[in-house]
Write a protein that holds these residues in place. Structure first.
Motif, short mmCIF file in Angstrom:
data_model
loop_
_atom_site.label_atom_id
_atom_site.label_comp_id
_atom_site.label_asym_id
_atom_site.label_seq_id
_atom_site.Cartn_x
_atom_site.Cartn_y
_atom_site.Cartn_z
N UNK A 1 0.81 -1.21 0.00
CA UNK A 1 0.00 0.00 0.00
C UNK A 1 0.85 1.26 0.00
N UNK A 2 2.17 1.09 0.07
CA UNK A 2 3.08 2.24 0.12
C UNK A 2 4.06 2.18 -1.06
N UNK A 3 4.14 3.26 -1.79
CA UNK A 3 5.12 3.38 -2.87
C UNK A 3 6.26 4.27 -2.38
N UNK A 4 7.47 3.72 -2.37
CA UNK A 4 8.64 4.46 -1.93
C UNK A 4 9.05 5.43 -3.03
N UNK A 5 9.08 6.74 -2.71
CA UNK A 5 9.38 7.75 -3.73
C UNK A 5 10.40 8.78 -3.22
N UNK A 6 11.28 8.32 -2.37
CA UNK A 6 12.25 9.23 -1.74
C UNK A 6 13.22 9.80 -2.77
N UNK A 7 13.34 11.12 -2.75
CA UNK A 7 14.32 11.83 -3.57
C UNK A 7 15.05 12.80 -2.65
N UNK A 8 16.34 12.62 -2.47
CA UNK A 8 17.09 13.35 -1.46
C UNK A 8 17.01 14.86 -1.65
N UNK A 9 17.24 15.34 -2.86
CA UNK A 9 17.26 16.79 -3.07
C UNK A 9 15.90 17.42 -2.79
N UNK A 10 14.83 16.77 -3.25
CA UNK A 10 13.48 17.29 -2.99
C UNK A 10 13.14 17.20 -1.51
N UNK A 11 13.59 16.11 -0.87
CA UNK A 11 13.26 15.91 0.54
C UNK A 11 13.94 16.95 1.42
N UNK A 12 15.17 17.33 1.09
CA UNK A 12 15.87 18.34 1.88
C UNK A 12 15.13 19.67 1.84
N UNK A 13 14.70 20.05 0.64
CA UNK A 13 13.94 21.30 0.50
C UNK A 13 12.60 21.19 1.25
N UNK A 14 11.95 20.04 1.11
CA UNK A 14 10.68 19.80 1.79
C UNK A 14 10.85 19.89 3.30
N UNK A 15 11.91 19.30 3.81
CA UNK A 15 12.16 19.32 5.25
C UNK A 15 12.35 20.75 5.74
N UNK A 16 13.06 21.55 4.99
CA UNK A 16 13.29 22.95 5.36
C UNK A 16 11.97 23.71 5.40
N UNK A 17 11.15 23.56 4.35
CA UNK A 17 9.87 24.26 4.28
C UNK A 17 8.94 23.80 5.40
#
Length: 321
Positions: free
Chosen positions: A138-154
């Motif tokens: 039921x979970x699709x892994x879609x981790x992208x490091x560069x996007x995640x870093x920006x997301x974490x900051x926001x």
């Protein structure tokens, strides 16, 4: 007790609350929405009008070619302006500071905020791990490091503004108003919880799964926040839980019907609203139990009438000393 009692100062005329709430609404939904509307208008004009909103989820800005991180930023920005406007008007309208709406005193107990946020984050991680273990498909892994870093900051920087705005509005500001008008702590829990739930009735998941399937989640959340606010004599704990909840969801799980369309670690394929409601209720009960043990909550205060504390010393005695 300080939080609700602080409002018993003859500064609770209805028009004052109306002015502040309308001003916050204008600041957030009109002024704060200008950047989002401008970007959508630009993208639509650039496509010669061929772009159409996602009918299933209006919060899905990817149809306009807006990146999820930019979309999250543009959607949270209105809450920042709304919060600032509300705080700005507290002093001239009610002779109250931000801290006094948070807990009735001059100092915010930030240790409570971070403690509650940490505990709720752990509970959410445990639930995610268990649910993933039971049904990993039921979970699709879609981790992208560069996007995640920006997301974490926001998320870490801006989402607390959104959740603090909602907690200050409902459990803080309106909570004090209802306390001053009714002197009843149960109504301070119930009325803001209902209003809080109705505020979210336009969320895409409500449209996707139905009003009566999803709204209990918001109502239960509101009741839990209200209960914790009364027991802890302030909104710091509910502020921490609310912020941790939304940050966690933005970072780790999203789905096609979520209002938080982010590049989260996992994309959840199927949502079961009834199961989510039961899990939320269970986690909420666990949270109340843990906080009760930590802060020695006294549940008898729920039936205590809201009234001003009697001063320990008469003014003339103070002068003599």
């Amino acid at each position: 007790m300080n939080h609700l009692e602080r409002a018993l100062d003859q500064q609770n005329q209805f028009w004052k609350y109306l002015v502040n709430i309308v001003a916050a609404f204008v600041a957030s939904n009109l002024i704060g929405a200008i950047p989002l509307v401008s970007v959508i208008a630009y993208k639509t004009a650039k496509s010669a009008g061929t772009i159409q909103p996602n009918p299933h989820n209006l919060a899905d800005l990817s149809v306009y070619g807006i990146s999820p991180n930019l979309g999250l930023f543009l959607m949270i920005l209105p809450f920042v302006l709304g919060l600032l406007m509300m705080i700005y008007l507290l002093q001239p309208l009610h002779n109250r500071s931000f801290a006094e709406v948070v807990n009735g005193t001059k100092k915010i107990r930030w240790n409570r905020f971070f403690y509650a946020a940490g505990i709720w984050t752990v509970l959410m991680f445990v639930y995610l791990i268990v649910d993933y273990s039971i049904d990993p498909s039921n979970y699709i892994f879609q981790f992208d490091l560069s996007s995640f870093i920006v997301l974490m900051f926001i998320s870490l920087l801006l989402i607390p503004f959104q959740t603090t705005f909602e907690e200050l509005m409902f459990r803080g500001y309106l909570g004090q108003a209802i306390a001053a008008w009714t002197k009843n702590r149960w109504l301070v829990i119930l009325i803001p919880a209902i209003l809080f739930a109705l505020l979210h009735s336009a969320n895409p998941e409500v449209k996707e799964f139905g009003f009566w399937s999803v709204m209990p989640q918001y109502l239960i959340f509101g009741l839990i926040f209200g209960l914790i606010t009364i027991l802890s004599d302030g909104i710091e704990l509910s502020m921490g839980i609310h912020a941790a909840n939304n940050i966690f969801l933005s970072l780790f799980t999203t789905n096609s019907s979520s209002v938080l369309q982010t590049p989260a670690v996992f994309n959840q394929q199927i949502i079961h609203p009834t199961k989510e409601t039961l899990i939320l209720t269970a986690l909420g009960i666990i949270m109340v139990i843990l906080l009760t043990k930590k802060y020695k909550f006294d549940f008898s205060v729920l039936n205590k009438k809201i009234e001003k504390e009697v001063e320990e010393l008469e003014p003339e005695l103070e002068q003599q000393e």
